[in-house]
Design a protein around this motif. Structure first.
Motif, PDB file in Angstrom:
ATOM      1  N   VAL A 360       1.825   3.931  -2.890  1.00 18.39           N
ATOM      2  CA  VAL A 360       1.786   2.862  -1.946  1.00 18.39           C
ATOM      3  C   VAL A 360       2.181   3.542  -0.657  1.00 18.39           C
ATOM      4  O   VAL A 360       1.527   3.054   0.341  1.00 18.39           O
ATOM      5  CB  VAL A 360       2.938   1.828  -2.203  1.00 18.39           C
ATOM      6  N   ILE A 361       2.910   4.538  -0.527  1.00 22.02           N
ATOM      7  CA  ILE A 361       3.366   5.155   0.693  1.00 22.02           C
ATOM      8  C   ILE A 361       2.274   5.854   1.338  1.00 22.02           C
ATOM      9  O   ILE A 361       1.693   5.744   2.543  1.00 22.02           O
ATOM     10  CB  ILE A 361       4.531   6.071   0.614  1.00 22.02           C
ATOM     11  N   SER A 362       1.508   6.653   0.555  1.00 14.21           N
ATOM     12  CA  SER A 362       0.308   7.446   1.162  1.00 14.21           C
ATOM     13  C   SER A 362      -0.847   6.477   1.465  1.00 14.21           C
ATOM     14  O   SER A 362      -1.290   6.423   2.388  1.00 14.21           O
ATOM     15  CB  SER A 362      -0.353   8.296  -0.187  1.00 14.21           C
ATOM     16  N   VAL A 363      -1.074   5.483   0.609  1.00 13.28           N
ATOM     17  CA  VAL A 363      -2.236   4.363   1.104  1.00 13.28           C
ATOM     18  C   VAL A 363      -1.649   3.589   2.359  1.00 13.28           C
ATOM     19  O   VAL A 363      -2.486   3.459   3.375  1.00 13.28           O
ATOM     20  CB  VAL A 363      -2.463   3.349  -0.005  1.00 13.28           C
ATOM     21  N   ALA A 364      -0.480   3.190   2.363  1.00 10.73           N
ATOM     22  CA  ALA A 364       0.019   2.410   3.613  1.00 10.73           C
ATOM     23  C   ALA A 364      -0.174   3.566   4.778  1.00 10.73           C
ATOM     24  O   ALA A 364      -0.664   3.044   5.860  1.00 10.73           O
ATOM     25  CB  ALA A 364       1.603   2.178   3.520  1.00 10.73           C
ATOM     26  N   GLY A 365       0.116   4.751   4.852  1.00 11.24           N
ATOM     27  CA  GLY A 365       0.025   5.540   5.932  1.00 11.24           C
ATOM     28  C   GLY A 365      -1.495   5.540   6.209  1.00 11.24           C
ATOM     29  O   GLY A 365      -1.871   5.828   7.636  1.00 11.24           O
ATOM     30  N   ILE A 366      -2.341   5.733   5.216  1.00  9.59           N
ATOM     31  CA  ILE A 366      -3.729   5.896   5.678  1.00  9.59           C
ATOM     32  C   ILE A 366      -4.230   4.418   6.534  1.00  9.59           C
ATOM     33  O   ILE A 366      -4.993   4.562   7.395  1.00  9.59           O
ATOM     34  CB  ILE A 366      -4.721   6.172   4.486  1.00  9.59           C
TER      35      ILE A 366
END
Length: 404
Positions: A360-366
């Motif tokens: 979730v954090i990775s996708v949110a950052g992108i």
């Protein structure tokens, strides 16, 4: 990848980089630069699910090679045209202006990054953040450290790419001049400097100790090679790149690199690596751009331009538009990515949520990076339309539609 930077005038053979024109932007470089920025952001986070899908887990090279090559390619295209139309002095001034803009961005990011790390460490009473991000010297000796940062000798973790880019741009004017006059000679001198760097261990010192993580003496080869490709080198290599022998050699090397990489992640199969081969290969230096990394990037580039030719319909897909937008605003998105990477690191440490939290954090950052790139593109479009209106009023003509 060895792709054209801007716009094709006349259809050419499949692997030939098209000559630039002002009609249509070449999107392949934007696409892969955006992909590199996403990979860099994900790799700056603690190991998570998406990390396994980044380039570094499938071979010797990673997103940094992609980013530096494309930077050299685009710089040669943009400023090479300026040097041809406006002269050496004007083009050199524009290059140095761009280097200054990158330097200012680096210092601005450095300031915000330090504030972010210091605040989080103090707020949650966790000094390990300062140690892990390499800012302890700043907290102990801020006066000396700030001066060293201005000299590009002190850098927190994850802030090594922009200083490399700045140095490469500062020394680019004479390189570009020589590339336009004697392209092969310029590339040969770049190779010679690379060889001398390995032979005599040339390096730039860091503060408080050590040397630059990305050695400019070595990484200049990839930057210059990108520029050489942009100024006709890729077109001259088209016949070689199109050869089935070249394609198969590239594919075999990529499979070999992937097999070697598997032994890093799965120690139980390390016995499959012959000791003679291991002694010859290791260490594969990222700091000095090991030949194996450079060759891996070339193999990737060869297959990429084979399977994704100029004018590939997929470049118009809305699914790739976010990545392309990020690539078109690389400096801003890189800075945002560094800031978000530490924020994500902090959340992962303080809120242990397992693989799903990491995902979730990775996708949110992108998604945040995409949103900022969209805003920047919108603002640029508004500014260009305003400039069109001003020029139309001054000339008494009509405003033509579309981007310039």
């Amino acid at each position: 990848m060895t792709l054209a930077v801007a716009h094709g005038e006349t259809p050419l053979p499949k692997l030939v980089v098209p000559a630039p024109s002002a009609a249509e932007r070449e999107l392949r470089l934007d696409l892969f630069r955006g992909l590199a920025l996403w990979f860099i952001f994900i790799n700056h986070l603690p190991a998570n699910v998406l990390t396994w899908f980044t380039l570094r887990n499938f071979g010797f090279s990673d997103a940094t090679e992609m980013f530096i090559f494309i930077s050299g390619y685009t710089a040669a295209f943009v400023y090479g045209r300026a040097m041809q139309e406006r002269g050496v002095v004007v083009a050199s001034a524009r290059i140095l202006k761009r280097a200054w803009q990158i330097y200012v961005a680096h210092i601005f990011l450095f300031t915000i990054y330090l504030a972010e790390i210091s605040y989080v460490g103090a707020r949650f009473d966790n000094p390990l953040y300062a140690e892990e991000m390499n800012i302890l010297d700043f907290l102990k000796h801020p006066d000396v450290t700030i001066v060293q940062a201005l000299l590009l000798r002190f850098r927190p973790v994850n802030m090594d790419v922009l200083p490399l880019y700045i140095v490469l741009m500062v020394f680019f004017p004479p390189v570009l001049w020589l590339l336009r006059k004697k392209a092969d000679l310029a590339l040969g001198l770049s190779v010679l400097l690379y060889a001398i760097t390995w032979e005599f261990e040339l390096a730039l010192p860091s503060y408080p100790s050590g040397s630059w993580f990305f050695n400019p003496y070595a990484w200049q080869l990839l930057f210059v090679f990108g520029a050489w490709c942009a100024l006709g080198g890729a077109a001259r290599m088209a016949r070689i790149l199109a050869s089935p022998i070249t394609i198969w050699l590239a594919a075999v090397y990529l499979v070999f690199a992937f097999a070697v990489t598997l032994t890093w992640h799965f120690p139980k199969i390390d016995f499959l690596m012959p000791n003679v081969l291991a002694r010859w290969m290791y260490p594969i230096s990222k700091t000095d751009l090991d030949v194996l990394r450079f060759a891996h990037f070339l193999a990737l580039a060869t297959l990429t331009i084979h399977f994704i030719p100029s004018g590939w319909p997929g470049l118009k897909s809305p699914w790739l538009r976010p990545m392309i937008l990020c690539g078109q605003h690389s400096l801003e998105i890189f800075c945002v990515g560094v800031f978000l990477a530490f924020a994500g690191h902090f959340i992962m440490v303080e809120m242990s949520g397992g693989a799903w939290m990491h995902f979730v954090i990775s996708v949110a950052g992108i998604l945040i990076m995409w949103a900022i790139a969209w805003v920047l593109a919108w603002y640029k479009g508004v500014a260009e339309r305003r400039d069109q209106q001003v020029r139309a009023r001054e000339s008494g003509g009509k405003i033509s539609g579309g981007e310039i």
